[in-house]
Design an enzyme around this catalytic site. Structure first.
Site, short mmCIF file in Angstrom:
data_model
loop_
_atom_site.label_atom_id
_atom_site.label_comp_id
_atom_site.label_asym_id
_atom_site.label_seq_id
_atom_site.Cartn_x
_atom_site.Cartn_y
_atom_site.Cartn_z
N ASP A 46 67.45 -8.89 63.06
CA ASP A 46 66.23 -9.56 63.09
C ASP A 46 65.48 -9.19 64.38
OD1 ASP A 46 67.90 -11.09 64.71
OD2 ASP A 46 67.20 -12.87 63.72
N HIS A 251 63.01 17.36 79.80
CA HIS A 251 63.02 15.98 79.16
C HIS A 251 64.00 15.16 79.27
CE1 HIS A 251 60.25 17.84 75.75
NE2 HIS A 251 59.53 17.58 77.07
N ASP A 268 58.30 12.00 86.41
CA ASP A 268 57.28 11.90 85.39
C ASP A 268 57.14 10.73 84.80
OD1 ASP A 268 55.56 12.68 83.52
OD2 ASP A 268 56.48 14.75 82.91
N ASP A 279 49.57 9.92 82.86
CA ASP A 279 50.67 10.95 82.96
C ASP A 279 50.89 11.55 83.99
OD1 ASP A 279 52.56 12.67 82.00
OD2 ASP A 279 51.58 13.83 80.61
N HIS A 358 57.04 25.77 79.98
CA HIS A 358 56.09 24.87 79.39
C HIS A 358 54.61 25.34 79.69
CE1 HIS A 358 55.17 22.22 82.80
NE2 HIS A 358 56.48 22.51 83.20
N HIS A 362 47.87 19.49 78.40
CA HIS A 362 47.74 19.00 77.19
C HIS A 362 46.43 17.92 77.02
CE1 HIS A 362 50.10 15.45 78.22
NE2 HIS A 362 50.84 16.06 78.76
N HIS A 369 50.54 12.99 74.31
CA HIS A 369 50.29 14.32 73.84
C HIS A 369 49.06 14.03 72.96
CE1 HIS A 369 54.34 15.89 75.13
NE2 HIS A 369 53.47 15.79 76.11
N GLU A 392 49.82 20.63 84.87
CA GLU A 392 51.01 20.05 85.37
C GLU A 392 51.88 21.30 85.32
OE1 GLU A 392 53.29 18.30 82.26
OE2 GLU A 392 51.36 17.94 81.15
N TYR A 396 61.04 25.67 88.05
CA TYR A 396 62.24 24.90 87.76
C TYR A 396 63.52 26.22 87.98
CZ TYR A 396 59.13 22.22 85.30
OH TYR A 396 57.96 21.47 84.91
N ARG A 413 57.57 20.00 89.54
CA ARG A 413 56.59 19.73 88.67
C ARG A 413 55.62 18.71 89.44
NH1 ARG A 413 58.42 18.71 84.36
NH2 ARG A 413 58.39 16.70 83.86
N GLU A 415 52.02 16.90 88.30
CA GLU A 415 51.00 16.63 87.32
C GLU A 415 49.86 15.58 87.56
OE1 GLU A 415 53.19 14.96 83.90
OE2 GLU A 415 51.30 15.72 82.45
N1 GLY Z 1 55.21 13.18 80.17
C1 GLY Z 1 55.16 14.06 79.20
C2 GLY Z 1 54.51 15.13 79.66
O1 GLY Z 1 54.08 15.53 81.02
O2 GLY Z 1 53.92 16.03 78.93
MN MN Z 2 52.10 15.74 80.69
MN MN Z 3 54.27 14.09 82.27
#
Ligand code: GLY
Ligand code: MN
Ligand code: MN
Length: 449
Positions: A46, A251, A268, A279, A358, A362, A369, A392, A396, A413, A415
């Protein structure tokens, strides 16, 4: 709803957005839009997962309870109505679970034209969609809702002999809302600025706390403390607190390892305030001082980020910041002997992807996102004032025979969140330091013990 707005305070923005949606629907011939909120999900027995309303529903209503759905009727004639279906008042349940607005209260508080008990939705929807040109619903996100919508359609189809016609077209209401959500209004920008300020303060707190021997989860606790203390409802996404080699796992969310002297720490993390995400990523030395190789990689990423930020302006494409970052990163990787060949060859072959796999940006908004298309036809979308995107870049470096050992396991990174303005952009996360000298100065003065 099509007369002068009764709303000039709370939830006025949601009212304006519903009017904007009506206008878009009308331009396409009108119809009835259905926007459900998210279901409450059982965690175990529950106990439920922390509840968060669906972003589209929240964008249009601000209504926080589960078991709710918004119906917007946009007649081709010009008339329009916003109708909420929600849980009824239930004094017994409210003793256990807390306040419920109930349809009458919700109608007044949230400035809707009508509100009904949630249990009446299926029957009323079948009446509302009869003889309408189109049903605006985004199919495929929730089988339960898809089934209810199909049942309402079939009910109307079954009444054709009494002269009722089911909508001939089904249109994706989220496509319209995605386009609207790309450009943030003043209410959204205010929430995003506040989320950014709280999240930047959380990163500062983490820098002041981190030290060899402490654990990633202890740093995570400092972030969460600052988010909540600042008024954020929750983190906008699971925080990444990655010491040493963990920074090379994009991740990484284990956050359970000790921090080591001589390693970098990549964080992050961003909070969600009033339904809007921040973010931010910062990377800094656990012991407060960058080593030579760490500084080399760090300053390369920082330079790439500065070039990307410079490329953000109205009329530039969404890809422009990424392309600007790639040129700096590609040349830097050659200079640091991570890659060989010319810059053109590195960009052409995409060999940089071994160290930067990456993209640079975004959309950011209610969702980390966020909603919104990235392309218009074959071309990257042009940036416009009011859009918010992340910047960002990263680098790496995993151990490998052909990589200088001095750089092994360095993951960086950086960002920030950029609001596109009339002339360029405003970085709304600047309060989190990122120059090496600023980070080292802040950490030099941190409390010990
Ligand atoms: N924290 C997720 C990204 O940077 O896209
Ligand atoms: Mn991001
Ligand atoms: Mn991020």
């Amino acid at each position: 709803m099509d007369t002068a707005s009764p709303m000039d305070g709370m939830f006025a923005a949601q009212h304006r957005r519903r009017l904007a949606l009506v206008e878009r629907m009308r331009l396409a011939g009108g119809g009835v839009a259905v926007v459900p909120t998210a279901p409450e999900r059982t965690r175990n027995r529950d106990t439920f997962y922390p509840y968060r309303a669906d972003s589209y529903f929240q964008y249009l209503t601000g209504f926080p309870e589960p078991d709710a759905v918004l119906v917007v009727v946009a007649e081709a004639s010009g008339a329009s109505r916003s109708i909420l279906f929600c849980r009824e008042k239930n004094l017994e349940r409210e003793i256990w679970d807390g306040f419920r607005h109930g349809p009458e209260g919700a109608c007044v508080t949230f400035g809707l034209d009508a509100a009904h008990p949630f249990a009446e939705f299926d029957a009323v929807l079948a009446e509302l969609i009869a003889d309408q040109a189109a049903l605006w619903y985004s199919i495929g996100h929730d089988p339960g809702w898809d089934g209810r919508i199909a049942a309402a359609l079939n009910k109307v189809r079954g009444e054709s002999r009494s002269g009722k016609r089911a909508p001939a077209a089904i249109r994706d209401v989220r496509a319209e809302l995605d386009a609207m959500r790309l450009i943030k209004d003043a209410t959204e920008i205010d929430a995003m600025r506040r989320a950014a300020a709280i999240s930047a303060a959380a990163h500062v707190r983490a820098m002041r706390f981190a030290a060899p021997g402490r654990h990633e989860y202890e740093v995570e606790a400092e972030l969460l403390h600052e988010f909540r203390r600042g008024g954020c409802d929750y983190p906008a996404y699971p925080p990444i607190v990655a010491g040493g080699a963990n920074a090379c796992v994009l991740h990484y969310v284990g956050n359970d390892q000790p921090l080591h002297d001589g390693d970098l720490l990549l964080i992050d993390a961003g909070g969600e305030l009033a339904g809007y995400a921040s973010d931010i990523t910062r990377t800094f030395p656990v012991n407060g001082r960058f080593s030579g190789p760490q500084a080399d990689v760090y300053d390369l990423v920082l330079d790439a980020q500065a070039a990307a930020i410079d490329a953000v302006r109205p009329g530039a494409t969404f890809a422009a910041p990424h392309e600007a970052a790639l040129r700096i990163l590609g040349q830097g990787m050659i200079d640091l002997k991570l890659l060989t060949g010319s810059l053109d060859a590195v960009l052409e072959s995409e060999s940089y992807k071994r160290f930067f796999m990456h993209r640079t940006s975004h959309w950011l908004g209610k969702d980390v996102h966020d909603a919104g298309e990235y392309k218009e036809g074959e071309h990257w979308a042009p940036l416009a004032a009011g859009m918010v995107l992340t910047i960002e870049p990263g680098c790496y470096v995993r151990p490998a025979d052909d990589v200088p050992p001095a750089f092994w396991n360095i993951g960086v990174r950086i960002e920030d969140d950029a609001l596109v303005t009339a002339t360029g952009c405003e970085v709304i996360t600047v309060a989190a330091p990122k120059k090496i000298a600023d980070i080292e100065a802040l950490m030099r003065d941190r409390p010990r013990g």
